[in-house]
Design an enzyme around this catalytic site. Structure first.
Site, PDB file in Angstrom:
ATOM      1  N   HIS A 200     -18.566 -25.513 -19.794  1.00 56.91           N
ATOM      2  CA  HIS A 200     -18.494 -24.441 -18.792  1.00 56.91           C
ATOM      3  C   HIS A 200     -19.800 -24.204 -18.043  1.00 56.91           C
ATOM      4  CE1 HIS A 200     -20.452 -22.236 -22.048  1.00 56.91           C
ATOM      5  NE2 HIS A 200     -20.891 -21.419 -21.108  1.00 56.91           N
TER       6      HIS A 200
HETATM    7  C1  UD1 Z   1     -22.177 -16.970 -18.569  1.00 56.83           C
HETATM    8  C2  UD1 Z   1     -23.662 -17.280 -18.854  1.00 56.83           C
HETATM    9  C3  UD1 Z   1     -23.750 -18.498 -19.756  1.00 56.83           C
HETATM   10  C4  UD1 Z   1     -22.912 -18.333 -21.013  1.00 56.83           C
HETATM   11  C5  UD1 Z   1     -21.482 -17.973 -20.612  1.00 56.83           C
HETATM   12  C6  UD1 Z   1     -20.646 -17.740 -21.849  1.00 56.83           C
HETATM   13  C7  UD1 Z   1     -25.116 -16.665 -16.959  1.00 56.83           C
HETATM   14  C8  UD1 Z   1     -26.016 -17.189 -15.911  1.00 56.83           C
HETATM   15  N1  UD1 Z   1     -24.373 -17.585 -17.635  1.00 56.83           N
HETATM   16  O1  UD1 Z   1     -21.659 -18.079 -17.849  1.00 56.83           O
HETATM   17  O2  UD1 Z   1     -25.074 -18.691 -20.155  1.00 56.83           O
HETATM   18  O3  UD1 Z   1     -22.920 -19.548 -21.728  1.00 56.83           O
HETATM   19  O4  UD1 Z   1     -21.498 -16.789 -19.804  1.00 56.83           O
HETATM   20  O5  UD1 Z   1     -19.294 -17.797 -21.528  1.00 56.83           O
HETATM   21  O6  UD1 Z   1     -25.073 -15.484 -17.173  1.00 56.83           O
HETATM   22  N2  UD1 Z   1     -14.628 -15.660 -15.084  1.00 56.83           N
HETATM   23  C9  UD1 Z   1     -13.375 -15.143 -15.203  1.00 56.83           C
HETATM   24  N3  UD1 Z   1     -13.138 -14.244 -16.204  1.00 56.83           N
HETATM   25  C10 UD1 Z   1     -14.109 -13.857 -17.060  1.00 56.83           C
HETATM   26  C11 UD1 Z   1     -15.393 -14.392 -16.927  1.00 56.83           C
HETATM   27  C12 UD1 Z   1     -15.643 -15.297 -15.946  1.00 56.83           C
HETATM   28  O7  UD1 Z   1     -12.473 -15.467 -14.450  1.00 56.83           O
HETATM   29  O8  UD1 Z   1     -13.829 -13.035 -17.948  1.00 56.83           O
HETATM   30  C13 UD1 Z   1     -14.891 -16.618 -13.990  1.00 56.83           C
HETATM   31  C14 UD1 Z   1     -15.275 -15.896 -12.726  1.00 56.83           C
HETATM   32  O9  UD1 Z   1     -14.778 -16.592 -11.642  1.00 56.83           O
HETATM   33  C15 UD1 Z   1     -16.769 -16.017 -12.702  1.00 56.83           C
HETATM   34  C16 UD1 Z   1     -16.979 -17.369 -13.365  1.00 56.83           C
HETATM   35  O10 UD1 Z   1     -15.947 -17.478 -14.344  1.00 56.83           O
HETATM   36  O11 UD1 Z   1     -17.296 -15.949 -11.419  1.00 56.83           O
HETATM   37  C17 UD1 Z   1     -18.304 -17.503 -14.019  1.00 56.83           C
HETATM   38  O12 UD1 Z   1     -18.527 -16.407 -14.878  1.00 56.83           O
HETATM   39  P1  UD1 Z   1     -20.017 -15.846 -15.128  1.00 56.83           P
HETATM   40  O13 UD1 Z   1     -19.944 -14.720 -16.077  1.00 56.83           O
HETATM   41  O14 UD1 Z   1     -20.701 -15.644 -13.824  1.00 56.83           O
HETATM   42  O15 UD1 Z   1     -20.746 -17.061 -15.818  1.00 56.83           O
HETATM   43  P2  UD1 Z   1     -20.292 -17.963 -17.034  1.00 56.83           P
HETATM   44  O16 UD1 Z   1     -19.979 -19.312 -16.502  1.00 56.83           O
HETATM   45  O17 UD1 Z   1     -19.257 -17.298 -17.884  1.00 56.83           O
END
Ligand code: UD1
Length: 349
Positions: A200
């Site tokens: 991811h």
């Molecule tokens: C974040 C952390 C990463 C960690 C990961 C654990 C940062 C920079 N990265 O990455 O270090 O390993 O969390 O999972 O903070 N999304 C959903 N539902 C959710 C969460 C995310 O749909 O509940 C989607 C959204 O489109 C979002 C994308 O995933 O924009 C990325 O989510 P984000 O929380 O920005 O970063 P992660 O990739 O989860």
């Protein structure tokens, strides 16, 4: 004494689950502030229920957007809450955007700050998580490391020795408490042998060419060993956007006890997650790490965790699967939460 804990992403819920009870046992009251970074029930709410974490007193509902937008929005919202709560200490975990926003908000409002999982370094200066962890460490008053070696990384960077406390690893605490309760996803039809896959990180999945390379390599590997993959929403979106097909049994993001169950049944773990690398080791499974660097140096040194890229994934798999591995204890004794809570109390008494 009052602590304000700022959390927002899945790995932070796991760490909070281990720590909150120990704070309570020391008579420290805790206000939980959820930034909203993770918001799907499978990524957030279910962990609170499953792991018995108190519901957060504040839910900021900030998610999506670019890293910059997300961090900036969190920072602005956190100020009012921190000023209102007037906690004695603000606590942040790990290396996500919620960590950095929490750390900056705390210090800019003039509150003491503690960073848990301090001293980790990938030495990839442009990696989002590296920026978050380096900056959070730099401004923290109390720095809690997961293993002794991270102390010298911090002192080399100029952090005073008396601000650093090696208390062991909170994820290991929780693992020890929950391993016996592990379960399996009801809807999974697990092959007898399989690799547990999670991918991811933005550097692996956000660019079409990079993700295509990984999918090709993983699909080649899937011919030798079936892959079972609880799919992160970021990766799900990107696979759809780029029209890529991953030849794996796809599951919803797994609850904690099911991740433990999947680790247990797997032949090995293949991941780019920081947390799952450690959980694989705790569960005595070899791990291929889909990255150029891991901040968990002792895992690499153990030989049970090896970095790989899309060109050598198959070759690395064939090697790691036939080697014997020793899983010596690296992350404390499962009592880290208690040690952290006692240290906090002592520092503020
Ligand atoms: C974040 C952390 C990463 C960690 C990961 C654990 C940062 C920079 N990265 O990455 O270090 O390993 O969390 O999972 O903070 N999304 C959903 N539902 C959710 C969460 C995310 O749909 O509940 C989607 C959204 O489109 C979002 C994308 O995933 O924009 C990325 O989510 P984000 O929380 O920005 O970063 P992660 O990739 O989860």
């Amino acid at each position: 004494m009052k602590v304000a804990t700022i959390l927002g992403a899945r790995p932070q819920f796991i760490k909070a689950a281990a720590l909150s009870k120990a704070l309570e046992n020391e008579g420290i009251s805790e206000v939980l502030i959820h930034t909203g970074q993770h918001y799907d029930p499978n990524m957030s709410g279910n962990f609170f229920t499953e792991l018995g974490i108190n519901p957060p007193q504040y839910q900021l509902n900030i998610h999506g957007g670019t890293d910059v937008q997300q961090t900036a929005r969190m920072l602005a919202s956190l100020e009012d809450i921190l000023r209102e709560e007037q906690a004695d200490l603000v606590l942040v975990f790990g290396d996500t955007n919620s960590t950095l926003a929490g750390a900056l908000a705390a210090k800019k409002c003039g509150f003491p700050l503690a960073h848990i999982e301090a001293g980790m370094r990938s030495y990839l200066p442009n990696q989002a998580e590296e920026i978050n962890r380096v900056l959070s460490d730099r401004i923290s008053d109390l720095l809690f490391t997961s293993a002794e070696r991270y102390r010298s990384i911090l002192t080399t960077e100029g952090i005073p020795e008396n601000q650093i406390f090696n208390c062991g690893d909170l994820m290991y605490d929780l693992f020890q408490q929950k391993w016996e309760k592990r379960s399996l996803p009801a809807d999974a039809h697990l092959p007898k042998q399989f690799a547990l896959l999670s991918i991811h990180r933005q550097e692996n999945v956000d660019s079409e060419s990079k993700l295509s390379e990984w999918v090709q390599a993983l699909n080649d590997l899937a011919i030798e060993i079936p892959l079972v993959c609880p799919l992160h929403p970021r990766t799900k979106q990107r696979l759809e956007q780029f029209g890529l097909h991953l030849n794996a049994q796809i599951l919803e993001p797994s609850p904690y006890l099911e991740i433990l169950g999947l680790i247990d049944k797997s032949s090995l773990v293949i991941t780019d997650s920081g947390g799952l690398q450690k959980e694989a080791y705790f569960g005595k499974k070899a791990c291929l790490t889909l990255r150029d660097a891991s901040e968990w140096l002792e895992l690499l040194e153990s030989g049970a965790n090896r970095l790989c890229n899309a060109n050598n994934l198959l070759e690395q798999y064939r090697k790691i699967i036939k080697d014997q591995h020793i899983f010596a204890p690296l992350y404390g004794d499962g009592q880290s939460a208690q040690r952290i809570a006692k240290t906090i109390k002592k520092q503020f008494s």
